[in-house]
Scaffold this motif. Structure first.
Motif, mmCIF file in Angstrom:
data_model
loop_
_atom_site.group_PDB
_atom_site.id
_atom_site.type_symbol
_atom_site.label_atom_id
_atom_site.label_comp_id
_atom_site.label_asym_id
_atom_site.label_seq_id
_atom_site.Cartn_x
_atom_site.Cartn_y
_atom_site.Cartn_z
ATOM 1 N N LEU A 11 23.755 48.984 49.838
ATOM 2 C CA LEU A 11 23.202 48.492 51.397
ATOM 3 C C LEU A 11 21.910 48.178 51.452
ATOM 4 C CD1 LEU A 11 25.117 51.383 53.245
ATOM 5 C CD2 LEU A 11 25.592 48.962 53.357
ATOM 6 N N LYS A 12 21.043 48.825 50.468
ATOM 7 C CA LYS A 12 19.577 48.633 50.591
ATOM 8 C C LYS A 12 19.380 47.407 49.966
ATOM 9 C CE LYS A 12 15.104 50.623 49.214
ATOM 10 N NZ LYS A 12 14.503 51.944 48.683
ATOM 11 N N GLU A 13 20.014 46.881 48.924
ATOM 12 C CA GLU A 13 19.732 45.773 48.451
ATOM 13 C C GLU A 13 20.311 44.665 49.239
ATOM 14 O OE1 GLU A 13 22.408 45.660 44.978
ATOM 15 O OE2 GLU A 13 20.995 47.257 43.946
ATOM 16 N N ASN A 14 21.081 44.781 50.251
ATOM 17 C CA ASN A 14 21.649 43.806 51.473
ATOM 18 C C ASN A 14 21.091 44.169 52.820
ATOM 19 O OD1 ASN A 14 24.011 42.076 50.207
ATOM 20 N ND2 ASN A 14 24.188 44.211 49.151
ATOM 21 N N SER A 15 20.019 44.944 52.812
ATOM 22 C CA SER A 15 19.495 45.267 54.117
ATOM 23 C C SER A 15 18.970 44.225 54.802
ATOM 24 C CB SER A 15 18.293 46.308 53.924
ATOM 25 O OG SER A 15 17.274 45.611 52.954
ATOM 26 N N ASP A 106 32.094 46.430 57.534
ATOM 27 C CA ASP A 106 32.426 45.389 56.936
ATOM 28 C C ASP A 106 31.773 45.275 55.523
ATOM 29 O OD1 ASP A 106 33.317 42.353 56.541
ATOM 30 O OD2 ASP A 106 31.306 42.163 56.712
ATOM 31 N N TYR A 107 30.579 45.999 55.347
ATOM 32 C CA TYR A 107 30.009 46.184 54.245
ATOM 33 C C TYR A 107 30.599 47.287 53.220
ATOM 34 C CZ TYR A 107 26.172 42.382 54.136
ATOM 35 O OH TYR A 107 25.597 41.037 54.327
ATOM 36 N N ILE A 108 31.127 48.074 53.917
ATOM 37 C CA ILE A 108 31.790 49.220 52.904
ATOM 38 C C ILE A 108 32.893 48.606 52.552
ATOM 39 C CG2 ILE A 108 33.310 51.352 53.255
ATOM 40 C CD1 ILE A 108 31.435 52.424 55.293
ATOM 41 N N ARG A 109 33.659 47.476 53.233
ATOM 42 C CA ARG A 109 34.860 46.843 52.613
ATOM 43 C C ARG A 109 34.664 46.015 51.598
ATOM 44 N NH1 ARG A 109 36.521 46.964 58.328
ATOM 45 N NH2 ARG A 109 35.593 44.978 58.620
ATOM 46 N N ARG A 110 33.225 45.676 51.840
ATOM 47 C CA ARG A 110 32.746 44.401 50.601
ATOM 48 C C ARG A 110 32.565 45.477 49.459
ATOM 49 N NH1 ARG A 110 28.576 40.275 53.140
ATOM 50 N NH2 ARG A 110 29.516 39.788 55.153
ATOM 51 N N ARG A 120 41.103 54.580 48.697
ATOM 52 C CA ARG A 120 41.125 54.375 50.619
ATOM 53 C C ARG A 120 40.422 55.611 51.188
ATOM 54 N NH1 ARG A 120 40.609 50.393 54.064
ATOM 55 N NH2 ARG A 120 41.232 51.556 56.204
ATOM 56 N N LYS A 121 40.805 56.577 50.439
ATOM 57 C CA LYS A 121 40.338 57.874 51.282
ATOM 58 C C LYS A 121 38.811 58.142 51.434
ATOM 59 C CE LYS A 121 40.550 63.014 51.091
ATOM 60 N NZ LYS A 121 40.983 64.323 50.339
ATOM 61 N N GLU A 122 37.922 57.665 50.157
ATOM 62 C CA GLU A 122 36.746 57.586 50.251
ATOM 63 C C GLU A 122 36.018 56.500 51.083
ATOM 64 O OE1 GLU A 122 33.439 57.928 46.588
ATOM 65 O OE2 GLU A 122 35.413 57.277 46.237
ATOM 66 N N VAL A 123 36.880 55.570 51.336
ATOM 67 C CA VAL A 123 36.226 54.336 52.510
ATOM 68 C C VAL A 123 36.271 55.160 53.673
ATOM 69 C CG1 VAL A 123 36.661 52.209 53.304
ATOM 70 C CG2 VAL A 123 36.931 52.275 50.808
ATOM 71 N N SER A 127 33.421 55.600 56.729
ATOM 72 C CA SER A 127 33.642 54.835 57.664
ATOM 73 C C SER A 127 33.413 55.849 58.953
ATOM 74 C CB SER A 127 34.780 54.279 58.054
ATOM 75 O OG SER A 127 35.016 53.293 56.977
ATOM 76 N N ASP A 128 34.006 57.161 58.751
ATOM 77 C CA ASP A 128 33.840 58.323 59.592
ATOM 78 C C ASP A 128 32.557 58.743 59.690
ATOM 79 O OD1 ASP A 128 36.544 58.064 60.132
ATOM 80 O OD2 ASP A 128 37.088 60.010 58.805
ATOM 81 N N ILE A 129 31.530 58.841 58.520
ATOM 82 C CA ILE A 129 30.414 59.157 58.581
ATOM 83 C C ILE A 129 29.528 57.900 59.497
ATOM 84 C CG2 ILE A 129 28.399 59.505 57.242
ATOM 85 C CD1 ILE A 129 29.998 60.324 55.246
ATOM 86 N N ILE A 130 29.672 56.969 59.343
ATOM 87 C CA ILE A 130 29.094 55.830 59.976
ATOM 88 C C ILE A 130 29.204 55.805 61.417
ATOM 89 C CG2 ILE A 130 28.786 53.428 60.455
ATOM 90 C CD1 ILE A 130 29.144 52.928 57.190
#
Length: 276
Positions: A11-15, A106-110, A120-123, A127-130
């Motif tokens: 995420l930092k690299e894509n900020s 979307d970025y988590i899916r990427r 899938r559970k980790e994703v 998502s819940d945290i976000i």
């Protein structure tokens, strides 16, 4: 924890990409305020603010919640008091927070597509945290914006009240208080407080209170005005009342207020002339 660090790095690299994609996708026809601006300086500032947001928000994958929001607080306060954001209707600001939240999903899916071994559970956990923390950011932003707006309104009202009871300094320790417009109970109390303070501060010994600009007052306000005259006497300031309309005089009589010890003149010119 290892995966959190990897996601944080991703995420930092894509900020910057997050910021550019977000701004490019703003529908300027369906928004307002800062988000609809074409001013290069405003756009640049907006993008920098958005990028700063990302640098703060991704810290949720490294920090405890308390530390996370403590470090996030200055950014929230800065945006809540930012001139361009203050001029933007709050619903459009919230809409963009939600658009940014969707970007993170979307970025988590990427990120997960780049790492097929991620369950899938980790994703879902990410998502819940976000979702949870973004909702909390939005709530804190709204609260901070409200407090800032209330502070601005209070300051403006205090300025208006001060200007609505200006004591004008004249020669020989004399002053003039011209009352104009409608006077309600709140303004009457402010007039009492401000006038006593200004007379003391400016060393005024004789104050001319002119009511010619006041069309009508109720019984409570009339009582406040005569309280002012009595209070002036207590601090050693002589008061002369002028411009009293028949309606105001009638209200005072109904209140049982005595005019015996009050210096009253028909108009301001007569009052000042007699005061020389």
């Amino acid at each position: 924890m290892y995966r959190n660090q990897e996601l944080y790095n991703f995420l930092k690299e894509n900020s910057r990409n997050l910021t550019e994609e977000w701004h490019e996708n703003i529908n300027k026809q369906n928004t307002a305020g800062v988000y609809a601006s074409n001013d290069p300086d405003v756009v640049h500032a907006l993008k920098e603010q958005n990028h700063e947001f990302h640098l703060h928000f991704i810290e949720l994958f490294k920090k405890e919640e308390g530390e996370f929001f403590q470090d996030f607080k200055p950014w929230i306060e800065k945006i809540a008091s930012d001139v361009e954001h203050v001029k933007t209707p709050i619903q459009f600001v919230i809409k963009e927070f939600k658009n940014v939240r969707n970007q993170y999903f979307d970025y988590i899916r990427r990120f997960a597509e780049l790492h097929p071994e991620i369950a899938r559970k980790e994703v879902d956990i990410w998502s819940d945290i976000i979702l949870k923390e973004m909702d909390e950011v939005i709530l804190r932003f709204i609260e901070t914006s409200f407090k800032y707006s209330q502070g601005v309104l209070k300051a403006q009202q205090e300025t208006i009240n001060e200007l609505s009871a200006p004591v004008i300094s004249l020669s020989n320790h004399q002053g003039l208080l011209p009352l104009i417009g409608d006077i309600d109970t709140t303004r009457a109390k402010m007039i009492l407080e401000n006038t006593l303070h200004q007379c003391s501060q400016r060393d005024i010994h004789h104050l001319f209170v002119d009511l010619s600009g006041v069309a009508m007052i109720d019984t409570m306000v009339a009582h406040q005005i005569f309280q002012l005259l009595n209070a002036l006497k207590l601090i050693g300031v002589k008061a002369t009342l002028s411009g009293m309309r028949p309606e105001i005089a009638q209200t005072a009589v109904q209140l049982g207020i005595s005019f015996k010890e009050i210096d009253i003149k028909t108009n301001l010119a007569q009052a000042i002339d007699k005061g020389k």
